[in-house]
Design a protein around this motif. Structure first.
Motif, mmCIF file in Angstrom:
data_model
loop_
_atom_site.group_PDB
_atom_site.id
_atom_site.type_symbol
_atom_site.label_atom_id
_atom_site.label_comp_id
_atom_site.label_asym_id
_atom_site.label_seq_id
_atom_site.Cartn_x
_atom_site.Cartn_y
_atom_site.Cartn_z
ATOM 1 N N VAL A 1 0.838 -1.205 0.000
ATOM 2 C CA VAL A 1 0.000 0.000 0.000
ATOM 3 C C VAL A 1 0.874 1.256 0.000
ATOM 4 O O VAL A 1 0.587 2.234 -0.716
ATOM 5 C CB VAL A 1 -0.952 -0.020 1.209
ATOM 6 N N LEU A 2 1.940 1.250 0.785
ATOM 7 C CA LEU A 2 2.823 2.423 0.839
ATOM 8 C C LEU A 2 3.513 2.669 -0.499
ATOM 9 O O LEU A 2 3.726 3.825 -0.891
ATOM 10 C CB LEU A 2 3.859 2.243 1.942
ATOM 11 N N LEU A 3 3.850 1.610 -1.209
ATOM 12 C CA LEU A 3 4.426 1.792 -2.542
ATOM 13 C C LEU A 3 3.426 2.454 -3.479
ATOM 14 O O LEU A 3 3.796 3.327 -4.285
ATOM 15 C CB LEU A 3 4.875 0.447 -3.103
ATOM 16 N N LEU A 4 2.174 2.045 -3.408
ATOM 17 C CA LEU A 4 1.148 2.682 -4.238
ATOM 18 C C LEU A 4 0.971 4.148 -3.861
ATOM 19 O O LEU A 4 0.780 5.006 -4.738
ATOM 20 C CB LEU A 4 -0.175 1.925 -4.096
ATOM 21 N N VAL A 5 1.039 4.448 -2.562
ATOM 22 C CA VAL A 5 0.947 5.844 -2.124
ATOM 23 C C VAL A 5 2.124 6.646 -2.663
ATOM 24 O O VAL A 5 1.972 7.793 -3.119
ATOM 25 C CB VAL A 5 0.886 5.909 -0.587
ATOM 26 N N SER A 6 3.326 6.053 -2.631
ATOM 27 C CA SER A 6 4.496 6.737 -3.169
ATOM 28 C C SER A 6 4.345 7.003 -4.664
ATOM 29 O O SER A 6 4.730 8.077 -5.157
ATOM 30 C CB SER A 6 5.746 5.896 -2.901
ATOM 31 N N LEU A 7 3.799 6.049 -5.393
ATOM 32 C CA LEU A 7 3.557 6.248 -6.827
ATOM 33 C C LEU A 7 2.590 7.402 -7.072
ATOM 34 O O LEU A 7 2.790 8.212 -7.984
ATOM 35 C CB LEU A 7 3.022 4.962 -7.440
ATOM 36 N N GLU A 8 1.539 7.469 -6.257
ATOM 37 C CA GLU A 8 0.570 8.553 -6.434
ATOM 38 C C GLU A 8 1.191 9.909 -6.104
ATOM 39 O O GLU A 8 0.958 10.910 -6.805
ATOM 40 C CB GLU A 8 -0.647 8.293 -5.549
ATOM 41 N N LEU A 9 2.000 9.972 -5.052
ATOM 42 C CA LEU A 9 2.681 11.228 -4.718
ATOM 43 C C LEU A 9 3.636 11.644 -5.826
ATOM 44 O O LEU A 9 3.733 12.831 -6.166
ATOM 45 C CB LEU A 9 3.437 11.071 -3.396
ATOM 46 N N PHE A 10 4.341 10.665 -6.397
ATOM 47 C CA PHE A 10 5.252 10.992 -7.491
ATOM 48 C C PHE A 10 4.480 11.478 -8.715
ATOM 49 O O PHE A 10 4.919 12.413 -9.401
ATOM 50 C CB PHE A 10 6.078 9.760 -7.848
ATOM 51 N N ARG A 11 3.342 10.861 -8.994
ATOM 52 C CA ARG A 11 2.530 11.296 -10.149
ATOM 53 C C ARG A 11 2.073 12.740 -9.968
ATOM 54 O O ARG A 11 2.129 13.538 -10.915
ATOM 55 C CB ARG A 11 1.324 10.367 -10.297
ATOM 56 N N ARG A 12 1.652 13.075 -8.769
ATOM 57 C CA ARG A 12 1.239 14.457 -8.516
ATOM 58 C C ARG A 12 2.433 15.400 -8.637
ATOM 59 O O ARG A 12 2.286 16.535 -9.106
ATOM 60 C CB ARG A 12 0.613 14.569 -7.128
ATOM 61 N N GLY A 13 3.599 14.944 -8.195
ATOM 62 C CA GLY A 13 4.783 15.780 -8.332
ATOM 63 C C GLY A 13 5.139 16.056 -9.782
ATOM 64 O O GLY A 13 5.588 17.156 -10.120
ATOM 65 N N VAL A 14 4.935 15.062 -10.651
ATOM 66 C CA VAL A 14 5.198 15.271 -12.080
ATOM 67 C C VAL A 14 4.251 16.317 -12.650
ATOM 68 O O VAL A 14 4.663 17.213 -13.413
ATOM 69 C CB VAL A 14 5.082 13.940 -12.843
ATOM 70 N N HIS A 15 2.976 16.232 -12.306
ATOM 71 C CA HIS A 15 2.017 17.222 -12.810
ATOM 72 C C HIS A 15 2.323 18.618 -12.266
ATOM 73 O O HIS A 15 2.165 19.617 -12.984
ATOM 74 C CB HIS A 15 0.594 16.797 -12.432
ATOM 75 N N GLU A 16 2.749 18.685 -10.998
ATOM 76 C CA GLU A 16 3.141 19.988 -10.454
ATOM 77 C C GLU A 16 4.378 20.519 -11.166
ATOM 78 O O GLU A 16 4.494 21.716 -11.418
ATOM 79 C CB GLU A 16 3.417 19.857 -8.949
ATOM 80 N N LEU A 17 5.315 19.636 -11.508
ATOM 81 C CA LEU A 17 6.513 20.056 -12.222
ATOM 82 C C LEU A 17 6.171 20.640 -13.582
ATOM 83 O O LEU A 17 6.734 21.670 -13.996
ATOM 84 C CB LEU A 17 7.453 18.857 -12.381
ATOM 85 N N LEU A 18 5.254 20.014 -14.294
ATOM 86 C CA LEU A 18 4.895 20.508 -15.622
ATOM 87 C C LEU A 18 4.114 21.820 -15.559
ATOM 88 O O LEU A 18 4.131 22.590 -16.524
ATOM 89 C CB LEU A 18 4.065 19.452 -16.354
ATOM 90 N N SER A 19 3.457 22.082 -14.446
ATOM 91 C CA SER A 19 2.653 23.302 -14.352
ATOM 92 C C SER A 19 3.409 24.475 -13.737
ATOM 93 O O SER A 19 3.008 25.623 -13.906
ATOM 94 C CB SER A 19 1.392 23.029 -13.519
ATOM 95 N N ARG A 20 4.520 24.218 -13.048
ATOM 96 C CA ARG A 20 5.287 25.289 -12.381
ATOM 97 C C ARG A 20 6.408 25.739 -13.309
ATOM 98 O O ARG A 20 7.517 25.200 -13.290
ATOM 99 C CB ARG A 20 5.858 24.790 -11.052
ATOM 100 N N THR A 21 6.146 26.699 -14.145
ATOM 101 C CA THR A 21 7.128 27.172 -15.129
ATOM 102 C C THR A 21 7.819 28.436 -14.628
ATOM 103 O O THR A 21 7.284 29.175 -13.797
ATOM 104 C CB THR A 21 6.438 27.461 -16.459
ATOM 105 N N ASP A 22 9.013 28.638 -15.129
ATOM 106 C CA ASP A 22 9.745 29.864 -14.814
ATOM 107 C C ASP A 22 9.195 31.031 -15.625
ATOM 108 O O ASP A 22 8.535 30.840 -16.655
ATOM 109 C CB ASP A 22 11.231 29.677 -15.130
ATOM 110 N N PRO A 23 9.458 32.269 -15.192
ATOM 111 C CA PRO A 23 9.004 33.431 -15.973
ATOM 112 C C PRO A 23 9.629 33.436 -17.364
ATOM 113 O O PRO A 23 10.785 33.065 -17.548
ATOM 114 C CB PRO A 23 9.474 34.623 -15.137
#
Length: 259
Positions: free
Chosen positions: A181-203
């Motif tokens: 279960v913790l591995l699945l939670v880690s995968l979900e956190l990483f997936r959200r981190g990827v989406h945050e990375l793509l949306s947080r752009t520099d000026p």
């Protein structure tokens, strides 16, 4: 002749008592060892895949568009829970039908480093995008905790096989299931981190990025599935056996009442 038979019977009785005491100390029937070892094999393979997934940096691959390259090169990156690698790939090495820069396994100029939020507490910049350190740290800690719990599960199973402490099967089931279960939670956190990375752009203008999850994520998913399956197997083995729990005197109760 009579004395020789007496001594032979005494020797057989002594051997039977010794074997019975060993069985009581071991406490684990021979027919139980096979299913327990099979469940341990499933959990062991899941643990090995989890270690491979957590220790590699091929969770996701990022790449600019193929036409964005200058001087015959394009930019790509691949990252995991701990490290990120930025690469410059030659356009002539890219597959003909691929629209983005990659795959990351192609030869090129690479610059790999650990995430700065593990060392200095700062965010990383990846292809003019900024990471969100809270999600990255949470995913890494959750995955590390999952690996630690699998070690506890393996210790419990080893105690069952060596000492016959079958009550530890329940503990092993909980440990392996929780690690999955913790591995699945880690995968979900990483997936959200990827989406945050793509949306947080520099000026300023930033290049378009495509992404795809890589083989480390497949290893993590397989590991979580095998750990959950191993935990369910140990839980099934920990259930009381009806045939063993049935008392011998239960069959004769009806006959005594009838007489």
């Amino acid at each position: 002749m009579m004395w020789s038979n007496f001594f032979i019977q005494e020797e057989e009785r002594r051997r039977a008592d010794t074997a019975r005491r060993r069985a009581q100390r071991g406490g684990l029937a021979r027919e139980r060892r096979g299913p327990i070892k099979l469940a341990l094999l499933l959990a062991g393979i899941g643990t090995a895949l989890a270690v491979l997934a957590v220790g590699t940096e091929f969770w996701v691959e990022l790449g600019t568009k193929r036409g964005n390259g200058t001087s015959g090169v394009c930019e790509a990156a691949h990252l995991g829970l701990w490290r990120v690698c930025a690469k410059r790939l030659w356009l002539e090495d890219l597959p003909p039908n691929r629209e983005t820069c990659g795959p990351a396994e192609l030869p090129g100029e690479a610059n790999c480093s650990y995430f700065r939020f593990f060392t200095t507490g700062e965010n990383n910049r990846i292809l003019q995008r900024t990471t969100k350190k809270e999600l990255g740290v949470a995913a890494a800690i959750t995955a590390t905790l999952a690996l630690s719990i699998t070690v506890l599960g393996c210790i419990c199973v080893i105690m069952v096989l060596s000492k016959g402490a079958e009550f530890l099967l329940t503990h092993a089931a909980v440990y392996f299931s929780l690690s999955g279960v913790l591995l699945l939670v880690s995968l979900e956190l990483f997936r959200r981190g990827v989406h945050e990375l793509l949306s947080r752009t520099d000026p300023g203008p930033v290049p378009w990025l495509g992404y795809e999850y890589s083989w480390s994520v497949a290893c993590a998913l397989a590991a979580a599935s095998l750990l959950l399956l191993g935990g369910a197997s140990f839980l099934f083995l920990a259930l009381p056996n009806r045939t063993c729990s049935q008392q011998p005197g239960d069959h004769g109760g009806g006959e005594v009442g009838a007489t």
